[in-house]
Design an enzyme around this catalytic site. Structure first.
Site, PDB file in Angstrom:
ATOM      1  N   ASN A   1       6.400  13.869 -10.530  1.00  0.00           N
ATOM      2  CA  ASN A   1       5.688  15.084 -10.104  1.00  0.00           C
ATOM      3  C   ASN A   1       6.509  15.833  -9.075  1.00  0.00           C
ATOM      4  O   ASN A   1       7.589  15.395  -8.694  1.00  0.00           O
ATOM      5  CB  ASN A   1       4.295  14.710  -9.573  1.00  0.00           C
ATOM      6  CG  ASN A   1       4.399  13.721  -8.437  1.00  0.00           C
ATOM      7  OD1 ASN A   1       4.978  14.014  -7.402  1.00  0.00           O
ATOM      8  ND2 ASN A   1       3.858  12.516  -8.640  1.00  0.00           N
TER       9      ASN A   1
ATOM     10  N   ASP B   1      -4.838   2.096  -8.526  1.00  0.00           N
ATOM     11  CA  ASP B   1      -5.154   3.044  -7.447  1.00  0.00           C
ATOM     12  C   ASP B   1      -5.008   2.289  -6.116  1.00  0.00           C
ATOM     13  O   ASP B   1      -5.897   1.521  -5.717  1.00  0.00           O
ATOM     14  CB  ASP B   1      -6.574   3.592  -7.627  1.00  0.00           C
ATOM     15  CG  ASP B   1      -6.848   4.740  -6.670  1.00  0.00           C
ATOM     16  OD1 ASP B   1      -6.302   4.728  -5.544  1.00  0.00           O
ATOM     17  OD2 ASP B   1      -7.617   5.649  -7.046  1.00  0.00           O
ATOM     18  N   ILE B   2      -3.885   2.516  -5.458  1.00  0.00           N
ATOM     19  CA  ILE B   2      -3.563   1.754  -4.238  1.00  0.00           C
ATOM     20  C   ILE B   2      -4.610   1.997  -3.152  1.00  0.00           C
ATOM     21  O   ILE B   2      -5.123   1.080  -2.516  1.00  0.00           O
ATOM     22  CB  ILE B   2      -2.157   2.144  -3.713  1.00  0.00           C
ATOM     23  CG1 ILE B   2      -1.122   1.974  -4.832  1.00  0.00           C
ATOM     24  CG2 ILE B   2      -1.774   1.330  -2.493  1.00  0.00           C
ATOM     25  CD1 ILE B   2       0.241   2.586  -4.528  1.00  0.00           C
TER      26      ILE B   2
ATOM     27  N   PHE C   1      -4.846  11.373   0.911  1.00  0.00           N
ATOM     28  CA  PHE C   1      -4.643  12.803   0.664  1.00  0.00           C
ATOM     29  C   PHE C   1      -5.340  13.168  -0.632  1.00  0.00           C
ATOM     30  O   PHE C   1      -5.493  12.338  -1.525  1.00  0.00           O
ATOM     31  CB  PHE C   1      -3.147  13.143   0.552  1.00  0.00           C
ATOM     32  CG  PHE C   1      -2.529  13.474   1.873  1.00  0.00           C
ATOM     33  CD1 PHE C   1      -2.281  12.479   2.805  1.00  0.00           C
ATOM     34  CD2 PHE C   1      -2.203  14.785   2.195  1.00  0.00           C
ATOM     35  CE1 PHE C   1      -1.723  12.778   4.038  1.00  0.00           C
ATOM     36  CE2 PHE C   1      -1.643  15.103   3.426  1.00  0.00           C
ATOM     37  CZ  PHE C   1      -1.405  14.095   4.346  1.00  0.00           C
TER      38      PHE C   1
ATOM     39  N   LYS D   1     -13.272   5.881  -2.540  1.00  0.00           N
ATOM     40  CA  LYS D   1     -12.147   4.982  -2.215  1.00  0.00           C
ATOM     41  C   LYS D   1     -12.402   4.208  -0.918  1.00  0.00           C
ATOM     42  O   LYS D   1     -11.584   3.396  -0.500  1.00  0.00           O
ATOM     43  CB  LYS D   1     -10.836   5.772  -2.122  1.00  0.00           C
ATOM     44  CG  LYS D   1     -10.494   6.508  -3.433  1.00  0.00           C
ATOM     45  CD  LYS D   1      -9.059   6.976  -3.486  1.00  0.00           C
ATOM     46  CE  LYS D   1      -8.820   7.826  -4.721  1.00  0.00           C
ATOM     47  NZ  LYS D   1      -7.418   7.870  -5.141  1.00  0.00           N
TER      48      LYS D   1
HETATM   49  N1  CTP Z   1      -3.305   7.326  -4.841  1.00  0.00           N
HETATM   50  C1  CTP Z   1      -3.098   5.977  -4.849  1.00  0.00           C
HETATM   51  N2  CTP Z   1      -2.809   5.342  -6.020  1.00  0.00           N
HETATM   52  C2  CTP Z   1      -2.756   6.023  -7.169  1.00  0.00           C
HETATM   53  C3  CTP Z   1      -2.987   7.416  -7.183  1.00  0.00           C
HETATM   54  C4  CTP Z   1      -3.247   8.052  -5.988  1.00  0.00           C
HETATM   55  O1  CTP Z   1      -3.149   5.350  -3.799  1.00  0.00           O
HETATM   56  N3  CTP Z   1      -2.477   5.387  -8.272  1.00  0.00           N
HETATM   57  C5  CTP Z   1      -3.628   7.974  -3.560  1.00  0.00           C
HETATM   58  C6  CTP Z   1      -2.699   9.109  -3.172  1.00  0.00           C
HETATM   59  O2  CTP Z   1      -1.618   8.620  -2.382  1.00  0.00           O
HETATM   60  C7  CTP Z   1      -3.600  10.014  -2.357  1.00  0.00           C
HETATM   61  C8  CTP Z   1      -4.969   9.795  -2.981  1.00  0.00           C
HETATM   62  O3  CTP Z   1      -4.865   8.567  -3.709  1.00  0.00           O
HETATM   63  O4  CTP Z   1      -3.673   9.609  -1.015  1.00  0.00           O
HETATM   64  C9  CTP Z   1      -5.485  10.872  -3.872  1.00  0.00           C
HETATM   65  O5  CTP Z   1      -4.770  11.013  -5.013  1.00  0.00           O
HETATM   66  P1  CTP Z   1      -5.235  12.070  -6.124  1.00  0.00           P
HETATM   67  O6  CTP Z   1      -4.245  12.015  -7.210  1.00  0.00           O
HETATM   68  O7  CTP Z   1      -5.502  13.387  -5.496  1.00  0.00           O
HETATM   69  O8  CTP Z   1      -6.622  11.512  -6.540  1.00  0.00           O
HETATM   70  P2  CTP Z   1      -7.062  10.572  -7.658  1.00  0.00           P
HETATM   71  O9  CTP Z   1      -7.811   9.457  -7.054  1.00  0.00           O
HETATM   72  O10 CTP Z   1      -5.897  10.217  -8.493  1.00  0.00           O
HETATM   73  O11 CTP Z   1      -8.104  11.472  -8.445  1.00  0.00           O
HETATM   74  P3  CTP Z   1      -7.902  12.689  -9.437  1.00  0.00           P
HETATM   75  O12 CTP Z   1      -6.620  12.453 -10.165  1.00  0.00           O
HETATM   76  O13 CTP Z   1      -9.097  12.608 -10.280  1.00  0.00           O
HETATM   77  O14 CTP Z   1      -7.872  13.919  -8.580  1.00  0.00           O
END
Ligand code: CTP
Length: 394
Positions: free
Chosen positions: A207, A302-303, A319, A337
């Site tokens: 990205n 999702d960390i 974020f 989360k």
């Molecule tokens: N994040 C994470 N692990 C992932 C994806 C995202 O820890 N696999 C964390 C990012 O570092 C950020 C937050 O989750 O702090 C939000 O990420 P975002 O992509 O905006 O949200 P998602 O939970 O992925 O939801 P969506 O894609 O539906 O917006």
């Protein structure tokens, strides 16, 4: 540009080393960031560069003569918030540790009480000489800080430890010295940048994240005295040795790095744009051209969600990058989360979010929601840490 040094008086001592040519960049940056800089040059430094050269390139007044303005040594030292000696020769270090005051700079050093930084520059034999080492150690016990020297080719043609640090590193140390040390007890884990999910050895999906926001947070926390570990996806950004850097590529590697370092942390700030999907299969050999090619993706871990739901976890900040003013989505993520704070930003704006130096964010926690105006990422980083520290100490 953030005016970090606005209203600060910096006294800048320049001594006689060939590294003197680098200080113009340092002084100019300090002035650009709002500092009032007064410069004292020793007689030896004037052999390398003229006071006029420094005055005309930086706009700062240069003092050289102890007896021209009778009390300049007292006045300059008294009004300074910080005293920087760069380049600092063995002579000024050894004189200063022994209280010798035989010219304007060494006399002002004896008068001065406050934060003091030396950026040594000399032949490695002079630096490693036990006399210089003993005096440097002594100055450190009195509270002085040092930046560098660095190893490399020296002006005399020898290789060794003695090169003055580069201007950006010296400036970063100056920023730390002028920042309130309110995070000395914090161990902050920051993630930054994009992840790369490989399809084959040469192709990946990723990205647009540049890592600028996460790096700004890491720098700001380090300046405030925190011990900082930065887990970074691939970026072109530079970091100094006051931050431990762990470089990763994929979301799986980021997951492992976060989990391995979590028990050490008092705060986790997930600024990284972690991929939500990765290919089900990563080919070990290059994929050759054929007909239509379909890649099947699976969700990454999702960390933030996993850390948020641990029974024992640090203070967690996430974020939420959205296209459009979808603050409610960010709020939902805060609860889903199970984290302590979330920073919303609208990445569809040209001056906010990916790959720019500014950001316009809303900081959301369980008590309040604070909309901030457009500001530099450095300033946003400070605001995020201010709120996190407020909540932690609540
Ligand atoms: N994040 C994470 N692990 C992932 C994806 C995202 O820890 N696999 C964390 C990012 O570092 C950020 C937050 O989750 O702090 C939000 O990420 P975002 O992509 O905006 O949200 P998602 O939970 O992925 O939801 P969506 O894609 O539906 O917006």
């Amino acid at each position: 540009m953030a005016k970090m040094f606005k209203g600060k008086n910096i006294l800048f001592g320049v001594t006689g080393s060939i590294a003197v040519y680098k200080v113009i960049d340092v002084i100019r940056a300090l002035v650009q960031e709002g500092a009032n800089v007064s410069v004292i040059m020793t007689e030896a430094s004037c052999k390398f560069i003229t006071p006029l050269c420094i005055e005309s390139t930086t706009g700062c007044k240069v003092f050289t003569d102890m007896f021209k303005d009778t009390f300049s040594h007292i006045e300059l030292a008294r009004k300074a918030d910080l005293f920087v000696i760069a380049p600092a020769t063995a002579n000024i270090i050894n004189k200063s540790a022994n209280g010798i005051a035989d010219d304007l700079l060494s006399t002002a050093l004896l008068v001065y009480r406050g934060p003091l930084i030396f950026a040594p520059a000399m032949n490695w034999r002079m630096y490693e000489n036990p006399v210089t080492q003993k005096n440097l150690q002594y100055l450190k016990t009195l509270g002085a800080k040092t930046v560098g020297p660095e190893p490399g080719l020296l002006a005399c043609g020898e290789e060794g430890l003695g090169r003055m640090s580069e201007p950006d590193k010296i400036i970063e140390h100056i920023r730390s010295a002028l920042t309130q040390q309110d995070m000395l007890n914090e161990r902050v884990l920051v993630t930054a940048g994009p992840t790369r999910e490989h399809i084959d050895p040469i192709r990946f999906i990723s990205n647009r994240s540049s890592g600028k926001m996460g790096y700004a947070i890491a720098r700001a926390a380090a300046r405030r005295g925190a011990e900082v570990t930065l887990i970074s996806g691939p970026t072109y950004l530079k970091i100094y040795d006051n931050i431990k850097l762990i470089e990763i590529n994929s979301s799986d590697e980021m997951y492992n790095a976060v989990m391995e370092n979590l028990s050490y942390a008092t705060m986790l700030i997930m600024a990284a744009a972690v991929a939500d999907y990765k290919p089900v299969k990563t080919f070990t050999e290059k994929i050759h051209k054929s007909n239509n090619f379909i890649i099947e993706f699976t969700q990454t871990k999702d960390i933030l969600y996993e850390v948020g739901h641990l029974s024992k976890r640090p203070f967690v900040v996430g974020f939420s990058a959205e296209t459009g003013p979808k603050v409610d989505r960010a709020k939902e993520k805060l609860f889903k989360k199970n984290i302590d704070m979330i920073v919303f930003n609208d990445i569809s704006k040209s001056n906010s979010g990916f790959d720019v130096d500014t950001n316009e964010v809303v900081i959301i926690d369980r008590l309040e929601q604070k909309e901030l105006p457009l500001m530099s990422k450095e300033e946003v980083a400070m605001e995020i840490l201010n709120r996190a520290m407020q909540l932690k100490n609540f």
